[in-house]
Design a protein around this motif. Structure first.
Motif, mmCIF file in Angstrom:
data_model
loop_
_atom_site.group_PDB
_atom_site.id
_atom_site.type_symbol
_atom_site.label_atom_id
_atom_site.label_comp_id
_atom_site.label_asym_id
_atom_site.label_seq_id
_atom_site.Cartn_x
_atom_site.Cartn_y
_atom_site.Cartn_z
ATOM 1 N N LEU A 180 3.806 0.369 4.549
ATOM 2 C CA LEU A 180 3.861 1.784 4.924
ATOM 3 C C LEU A 180 2.479 2.394 5.111
ATOM 4 O O LEU A 180 2.341 3.455 5.715
ATOM 5 C CB LEU A 180 4.632 2.586 3.867
ATOM 6 N N LEU A 181 1.448 1.747 4.592
ATOM 7 C CA LEU A 181 0.092 2.245 4.827
ATOM 8 C C LEU A 181 -0.284 2.148 6.309
ATOM 9 O O LEU A 181 -1.253 2.780 6.744
ATOM 10 C CB LEU A 181 -0.923 1.463 3.990
ATOM 11 N N ASP A 182 0.477 1.377 7.078
ATOM 12 C CA ASP A 182 0.243 1.258 8.520
ATOM 13 C C ASP A 182 1.262 2.053 9.333
ATOM 14 O O ASP A 182 1.354 1.883 10.554
ATOM 15 C CB ASP A 182 0.295 -0.213 8.935
ATOM 16 N N ASP A 183 2.028 2.908 8.671
ATOM 17 C CA ASP A 183 3.037 3.701 9.373
ATOM 18 C C ASP A 183 2.376 4.591 10.418
ATOM 19 O O ASP A 183 1.269 5.109 10.206
ATOM 20 C CB ASP A 183 3.805 4.567 8.368
ATOM 21 N N PRO A 184 3.016 4.802 11.571
ATOM 22 C CA PRO A 184 2.405 5.654 12.604
ATOM 23 C C PRO A 184 2.283 7.123 12.206
ATOM 24 O O PRO A 184 1.485 7.848 12.801
ATOM 25 C CB PRO A 184 3.341 5.481 13.808
ATOM 26 N N GLU A 185 3.049 7.574 11.206
ATOM 27 C CA GLU A 185 2.997 8.973 10.790
ATOM 28 C C GLU A 185 1.960 9.161 9.684
ATOM 29 O O GLU A 185 2.031 8.510 8.639
ATOM 30 C CB GLU A 185 4.375 9.431 10.291
ATOM 31 N N ALA A 186 1.020 10.076 9.922
ATOM 32 C CA ALA A 186 -0.054 10.290 8.948
ATOM 33 C C ALA A 186 0.474 10.774 7.600
ATOM 34 O O ALA A 186 -0.042 10.380 6.547
ATOM 35 C CB ALA A 186 -1.070 11.297 9.500
ATOM 36 N N ASP A 187 1.501 11.633 7.615
ATOM 37 C CA ASP A 187 1.996 12.136 6.335
ATOM 38 C C ASP A 187 2.664 11.035 5.522
ATOM 39 O O ASP A 187 2.638 11.073 4.275
ATOM 40 C CB ASP A 187 2.945 13.316 6.542
ATOM 41 N N ILE A 188 3.202 10.030 6.182
ATOM 42 C CA ILE A 188 3.765 8.886 5.457
ATOM 43 C C ILE A 188 2.645 8.056 4.845
ATOM 44 O O ILE A 188 2.757 7.582 3.703
ATOM 45 C CB ILE A 188 4.630 8.019 6.387
ATOM 46 N N ARG A 189 1.551 7.881 5.571
ATOM 47 C CA ARG A 189 0.426 7.121 5.019
ATOM 48 C C ARG A 189 -0.168 7.834 3.805
ATOM 49 O O ARG A 189 -0.504 7.200 2.796
ATOM 50 C CB ARG A 189 -0.644 6.893 6.098
ATOM 51 N N VAL A 190 -0.295 9.145 3.886
ATOM 52 C CA VAL A 190 -0.794 9.918 2.741
ATOM 53 C C VAL A 190 0.162 9.789 1.562
ATOM 54 O O VAL A 190 -0.254 9.528 0.422
ATOM 55 C CB VAL A 190 -0.984 11.400 3.113
ATOM 56 N N GLY A 191 1.457 9.996 1.815
ATOM 57 C CA GLY A 191 2.433 9.913 0.736
ATOM 58 C C GLY A 191 2.486 8.536 0.107
ATOM 59 O O GLY A 191 2.654 8.400 -1.113
ATOM 60 N N THR A 192 2.328 7.507 0.922
ATOM 61 C CA THR A 192 2.332 6.140 0.410
ATOM 62 C C THR A 192 1.124 5.888 -0.477
ATOM 63 O O THR A 192 1.239 5.258 -1.542
ATOM 64 C CB THR A 192 2.348 5.135 1.571
ATOM 65 N N ALA A 193 -0.040 6.362 -0.069
ATOM 66 C CA ALA A 193 -1.236 6.203 -0.904
ATOM 67 C C ALA A 193 -1.050 6.886 -2.249
ATOM 68 O O ALA A 193 -1.437 6.353 -3.305
ATOM 69 C CB ALA A 193 -2.457 6.770 -0.179
ATOM 70 N N TYR A 194 -0.437 8.066 -2.227
ATOM 71 C CA TYR A 194 -0.203 8.810 -3.469
ATOM 72 C C TYR A 194 0.767 8.057 -4.374
ATOM 73 O O TYR A 194 0.575 8.003 -5.601
ATOM 74 C CB TYR A 194 0.344 10.187 -3.114
ATOM 75 N N VAL A 195 1.804 7.473 -3.793
ATOM 76 C CA VAL A 195 2.753 6.684 -4.571
ATOM 77 C C VAL A 195 2.072 5.443 -5.140
ATOM 78 O O VAL A 195 2.200 5.135 -6.334
ATOM 79 C CB VAL A 195 3.959 6.277 -3.699
ATOM 80 N N LEU A 196 1.343 4.717 -4.305
ATOM 81 C CA LEU A 196 0.696 3.482 -4.765
ATOM 82 C C LEU A 196 -0.311 3.738 -5.886
ATOM 83 O O LEU A 196 -0.493 2.889 -6.762
ATOM 84 C CB LEU A 196 0.005 2.787 -3.593
ATOM 85 N N ALA A 197 -0.955 4.888 -5.861
ATOM 86 C CA ALA A 197 -1.928 5.207 -6.914
ATOM 87 C C ALA A 197 -1.276 5.290 -8.280
ATOM 88 O O ALA A 197 -1.964 5.195 -9.301
ATOM 89 C CB ALA A 197 -2.633 6.527 -6.592
ATOM 90 N N ALA A 198 0.048 5.453 -8.316
ATOM 91 C CA ALA A 198 0.766 5.565 -9.582
ATOM 92 C C ALA A 198 1.374 4.247 -10.049
ATOM 93 O O ALA A 198 2.062 4.215 -11.069
ATOM 94 C CB ALA A 198 1.877 6.612 -9.464
ATOM 95 N N ALA A 199 1.130 3.160 -9.323
ATOM 96 C CA ALA A 199 1.706 1.872 -9.714
ATOM 97 C C ALA A 199 1.199 1.456 -11.091
ATOM 98 O O ALA A 199 0.028 1.629 -11.419
ATOM 99 C CB ALA A 199 1.356 0.808 -8.679
ATOM 100 N N SER A 200 2.082 0.873 -11.871
ATOM 101 C CA SER A 200 1.694 0.454 -13.224
ATOM 102 C C SER A 200 1.063 -0.926 -13.246
ATOM 103 O O SER A 200 0.432 -1.304 -14.237
ATOM 104 C CB SER A 200 2.922 0.458 -14.137
ATOM 105 N N GLY A 201 1.243 -1.692 -12.191
ATOM 106 C CA GLY A 201 0.713 -3.048 -12.157
ATOM 107 C C GLY A 201 0.298 -3.460 -10.756
ATOM 108 O O GLY A 201 0.290 -2.648 -9.837
#
Length: 335
Positions: A180-201
């Motif tokens: 999803l970091l390569d999604d064509p929609e910028a807001d999806i890329r931003v949201g994905t980065a925010y989600v990934l930053a919360a990964a526990s592992g």
């Protein structure tokens, strides 16, 4: 419609978490971490929400109903359902929403789904338990509760477990999110980065994916978000490599303004050292209204803004001048 009076999950949680030792519930039917980890892959991929024991947690029946609407294909119904889920998180009632995380991630990854960015935003809301408006160096990129700290939801449920369940679910789907970091929609890329930053592992995998995307990203808002995501991921692990990397970014004159400013925020959150004069000078030059506009849509900024678009200004005032009067920035989130 469920309520405190007729939802049997409320007294069950009260008995288990308020009137008894919550640790007695580890791994049991009321441990939402175990519930989420136990959702079969075929249920996640097939959106078989009936296989999840929603009713064990307060408001779980409402969450199940909302998840049925999320998959309905009706854009307005999806919007209302996601709003309800986000509202439960805002009200510190995440336990029932945590089992929805794997399904919401798949909504976010489905190019045909409605309100994909909003689905990712709900995931992030479950995975972070922090007060709005917090932008100190110590707390901006830190979950409200971590380590051995305990925090209880308004229902009495142990909120740490809700957050951990969501973070573990994110980790389980890191490979899905990387794409999803390569999604064509910028807001999806931003949201994905925010989600990934919360990964526990899988921190190294996530870190590499964020850096790889940053190397080719052409949207300035997304670039700023990727930098903050790298810093937040490192904040949970005290990763000294990220500290050095953020320093190299904010001091690199060839980098774009939003990258340098975001890296400066990351460096200040990762370090308790005095702010160097060079960093002050860079921010004086580059933390402009235009940079604030570019960074304004980022969820990190939205979480701390008092009025629309003032997130960066409030953040810098708090980090650089924590003892200064804040009458200009004062705001009441309940007003």
């Amino acid at each position: 419609m469920t309520s405190w009076e007729n939802d049997p999950a409320y007294p069950a949680v009260e008995q288990a978490f308020i009137n008894a030792d919550p640790l007695e519930q580890v791994g049991g039917p009321l441990d939402v971490r175990a519930v989420v980890a136990g959702i079969p892959a075929v249920a996640k991929d097939g959106f078989l929400i009936e296989q999840v024991p929603w009713g064990r947690f307060p408001e779980g029946v409402r969450v199940q109903e909302s998840m049925e609407r999320v998959r309905s294909g009706d854009a307005a119904a999806v919007d209302r359902a996601l709003d309800m889920l986000g509202g439960l998180c805002a009200n510190d009632m995440r336990a029932a929403v945590a089992p929805a995380v794997p399904f919401l991630l798949r909504i976010g990854a489905d190019p045909q789904a409605h309100h994909r960015a909003a689905a990712l935003a709900v995931v992030s809301a479950v995975a972070r338990w922090r007060h709005h408006g917090v932008c100190t160096r110590a707390d901006m990129l830190r979950p409200r509760y971590s380590g051995d700290e305990r925090g209880f939801e308004v229902t009495g449920y142990l909120g740490n477990w809700s957050v951990e369940a969501a973070r573990d679910a994110i980790t389980a789907d890191v490979d899905l999110l990387k794409d999803l970091l390569d999604d064509p929609e910028a807001d999806i890329r931003v949201g994905t980065a925010y989600v990934l930053a919360a990964a526990s592992g899988r921190a190294q995998v996530v870190r590499d994916a964020l850096h790889e995307r940053l190397d080719i990203e052409d949207d300035p808002t997304v670039r700023a978000g990727l930098v903050l995501a790298v810093a937040e991921l490192a904040r949970a692990r005290q990763d000294t490599r990220a500290l050095e990397w953020t320093r190299s970014c904010w001091s690199d004159r060839t980098r774009s303004p939003e990258v340098r400013v975001s890296a400066a925020l990351g460096w200040m959150c990762l370090s308790d050292a005095p702010v160097p004069d060079a960093l002050h000078a860079m921010l004086d030059s580059l933390a402009t209204d235009e940079t604030a506009r570019v960074m304004g849509p980022l969820p990190w900024m939205r979480a701390i803004e008092g009025i629309d678009g003032d997130g960066l200004r409030r953040c810098l005032r708090e980090m650089l001048h924590p003892d200064a009067p804040d009458s200009e920035d004062h705001w009441d989130p309940w007003s």
